[in-house]
Design a protein around this motif. Sequence first.
Motif, PDB file in Angstrom:
ATOM      1  N   TYR A  87       7.604   0.557   9.250  1.00 26.74           N
ATOM      2  CA  TYR A  87       7.083   1.925   9.182  1.00 26.74           C
ATOM      3  C   TYR A  87       8.086   2.875   8.524  1.00 26.74           C
ATOM      4  CZ  TYR A  87       3.400   0.378  12.422  1.00 26.74           C
ATOM      5  OH  TYR A  87       2.343  -0.271  13.008  1.00 26.74           O
ATOM      6  N   GLN A  88       9.359   2.673   8.779  1.00 28.89           N
ATOM      7  CA  GLN A  88      10.368   3.498   8.107  1.00 28.89           C
ATOM      8  C   GLN A  88      10.348   3.262   6.599  1.00 28.89           C
ATOM      9  OE1 GLN A  88      13.797   2.276  10.417  1.00 28.89           O
ATOM     10  NE2 GLN A  88      13.837   4.229  11.531  1.00 28.89           N
ATOM     11  N   THR A  89      10.075   2.021   6.212  1.00 25.59           N
ATOM     12  CA  THR A  89       9.981   1.713   4.783  1.00 25.59           C
ATOM     13  C   THR A  89       8.735   2.350   4.172  1.00 25.59           C
ATOM     14  OG1 THR A  89      11.136  -0.381   5.170  1.00 25.59           O
ATOM     15  CG2 THR A  89       9.983  -0.150   3.075  1.00 25.59           C
ATOM     16  N   VAL A 123       8.518  19.580  -0.945  1.00 24.77           N
ATOM     17  CA  VAL A 123       9.293  18.351  -1.125  1.00 24.77           C
ATOM     18  C   VAL A 123      10.486  18.321  -0.172  1.00 24.77           C
ATOM     19  CG1 VAL A 123      10.731  17.032  -2.722  1.00 24.77           C
ATOM     20  CG2 VAL A 123       8.611  18.048  -3.518  1.00 24.77           C
ATOM     21  N   ASP A 124      11.184  19.426  -0.050  1.00 21.09           N
ATOM     22  CA  ASP A 124      12.360  19.473   0.824  1.00 21.09           C
ATOM     23  C   ASP A 124      12.001  19.159   2.274  1.00 21.09           C
ATOM     24  OD1 ASP A 124      13.992  20.053  -1.281  1.00 21.09           O
ATOM     25  OD2 ASP A 124      14.057  22.212  -0.917  1.00 21.09           O
ATOM     26  N   ILE A 125      10.852  19.694   2.724  1.00 23.81           N
ATOM     27  CA  ILE A 125      10.417  19.417   4.093  1.00 23.81           C
ATOM     28  C   ILE A 125      10.142  17.930   4.284  1.00 23.81           C
ATOM     29  CG2 ILE A 125       8.550  19.775   5.770  1.00 23.81           C
ATOM     30  CD1 ILE A 125       8.321  22.646   4.693  1.00 23.81           C
ATOM     31  N   ILE A 126       9.408  17.344   3.335  1.00 21.77           N
ATOM     32  CA  ILE A 126       9.058  15.917   3.448  1.00 21.77           C
ATOM     33  C   ILE A 126      10.306  15.049   3.401  1.00 21.77           C
ATOM     34  CG2 ILE A 126       7.868  14.010   2.288  1.00 21.77           C
ATOM     35  CD1 ILE A 126       5.753  16.122   1.419  1.00 21.77           C
ATOM     36  N   ILE A 127      11.243  15.364   2.513  1.00 23.47           N
ATOM     37  CA  ILE A 127      12.482  14.591   2.416  1.00 23.47           C
ATOM     38  C   ILE A 127      13.247  14.658   3.733  1.00 23.47           C
ATOM     39  CG2 ILE A 127      14.755  14.487   1.341  1.00 23.47           C
ATOM     40  CD1 ILE A 127      13.437  15.362  -1.276  1.00 23.47           C
ATOM     41  N   GLN A 128      13.373  15.868   4.272  1.00 26.25           N
ATOM     42  CA  GLN A 128      14.132  16.038   5.513  1.00 26.25           C
ATOM     43  C   GLN A 128      13.508  15.263   6.663  1.00 26.25           C
ATOM     44  OE1 GLN A 128      13.411  17.939   8.530  1.00 26.25           O
ATOM     45  NE2 GLN A 128      15.477  17.482   9.315  1.00 26.25           N
ATOM     46  N   LYS A 129      12.205  15.306   6.769  1.00 28.77           N
ATOM     47  CA  LYS A 129      11.513  14.584   7.848  1.00 28.77           C
ATOM     48  C   LYS A 129      11.582  13.072   7.625  1.00 28.77           C
ATOM     49  CE  LYS A 129      10.137  18.185  10.179  1.00 28.77           C
ATOM     50  NZ  LYS A 129      10.665  18.457  11.545  1.00 28.77           N
ATOM     51  N   ALA A 130      11.494  12.652   6.375  1.00 28.78           N
ATOM     52  CA  ALA A 130      11.522  11.214   6.066  1.00 28.78           C
ATOM     53  C   ALA A 130      12.882  10.610   6.377  1.00 28.78           C
ATOM     54  CB  ALA A 130      11.158  10.983   4.604  1.00 28.78           C
ATOM     55  N   GLU A 131      13.934  11.342   6.047  1.00 28.23           N
ATOM     56  CA  GLU A 131      15.288  10.795   6.232  1.00 28.23           C
ATOM     57  C   GLU A 131      15.673  10.700   7.698  1.00 28.23           C
ATOM     58  OE1 GLU A 131      17.708  13.236   3.734  1.00 28.23           O
ATOM     59  OE2 GLU A 131      17.212  12.070   1.919  1.00 28.23           O
ATOM     60  N   PRO A 142       9.889   6.273  13.921  1.00 27.02           N
ATOM     61  CA  PRO A 142       8.474   6.133  14.265  1.00 27.02           C
ATOM     62  C   PRO A 142       8.218   5.966  15.758  1.00 27.02           C
ATOM     63  CG  PRO A 142       9.290   4.163  13.159  1.00 27.02           C
ATOM     64  CD  PRO A 142      10.354   5.203  13.025  1.00 27.02           C
ATOM     65  N   ASP A 143       7.291   6.704  16.261  1.00 22.31           N
ATOM     66  CA  ASP A 143       6.853   6.587  17.645  1.00 22.31           C
ATOM     67  C   ASP A 143       5.769   5.505  17.681  1.00 22.31           C
ATOM     68  OD1 ASP A 143       5.580   6.828  20.116  1.00 22.31           O
ATOM     69  OD2 ASP A 143       5.930   8.992  20.223  1.00 22.31           O
TER      70      ASP A 143
END
Length: 450
Positions: free
Chosen positions: A26-28, A51-59, A63-64
């Motif tokens: 899921y992280q991948t 984009v900045d929000i998505i990058i920050q959340k992705a990094e 996963p729950d």
Amino acid sequence: MNINPIDEGRYGSLEMRRLFSKKFKYQTYIEIEKELVIALFEAGEIARHDVDIIIQKAEHYDPDLKAISDIESSTRHEVAAVIKHFSSLCGEAGKYVHFGATSSDILDTTTAIQLKKASTLLERLLTELCELACNHAFEHQDLIMIGRTHGQQALPITLGFKFANWADELSRHLIRFRQIKSRLFVGKLAGAVGASAAIETDDISIESRVMQRLGITAGNISTQIVHRDRIAEFICFSALLASSLDNIATEIRNLQRTEIDELREPFGLAHQIGSSTMPHKRNPVLCENICSLARLLRGMVIPAMENMVSWHERDLANSANERFIIPQACLLLEEILQKAVTIFKDISINRDSIERNLREFGQKYMAEAVMLELIKHGVDRQVAYHELRSLSHLQDSDEFEMLVKNNLLITNTLSISIIEELLKPKNYIGHCAEKAILVAQNVLNEIKNG
């Protein structure tokens, strides 16, 4: 509740199991989504703030698994559940997650990333095994033993020659492995049916740029899925390598039989138990495990080949069994390789038994050497062959040397001193030692030059 022995931790390393865990998967997924969003930003499709929000959340995505499972129970779609869970963490920017992608983009690219990381572990073990085989080939190049065909004594060889044969075969697998990488580590971000219609930009290089950042490549073209010949090739390769290791393990098992006792796999004399009731047993359990797991791995070839067949641009007939065969092929092959490395590192060589087996049956295996020398001295080949055949099959043929020295045809043709030299195994090993050295050196050069 664990049912599969892999889940119990019996097979495969912690690292290999981690690569195929739900958390890593899921992280991948989200790493791929992040790179897609970045590429779309670079193409002018998405604003910097989003984009900045998505990058920050992705990094920082952890996963729950329970929450995702609950979502999937209603969506009945794993990728959609993960995307929904992650998008909810991104607020308004979440609408750009999975923009222009389809689930197969995420699934197949994740598989390519998993296989690349898994292959690093597998290649390391295969390389080590090749090197160990070469070391044994060098060390035992002159250790004479009996060679066998059809389970019967044949002609003398050297133990180094046997290991060199194994090294050569294993090195071919290493070459194959290196060759298939460019065809295996392939992902896609081309949307439904592979047409890239949902990504409204003239920049056709988005897919290849994303794959490059992920450390893999994009195929020249795809349908909605990455073509399954790539995965089938990997599974077939895994089965080939496992079968070679099965062959090696079977030979060691045979040579560990009580009546032969020339090689023995490692055994923990302090605590290891061979049998729950027979205290004397020293079973070749590592070799037997290799043989058993190789049978299972070979069975994965059929579904992998059948997965190459798809309705139109995509169907789901491959999906369920790939959840088994891809991770299990990697885990089982790693386990087989690791056991083989363990055996080669600490294999016991019983020189007394090797010498005993060379003597035990009267050196009948030297009959060919005597026959060829008779032919060289003018005796008809058929006459020489049948004379030596008769001596070898006599009831008292365990006294083969005496029978040869008392045979008029032989002694009228060859002197006793020549006969004695012909009956020495060391004089009839051909180029075993030279081949062992040459092959081992070539294999090590192949590893080095890669």
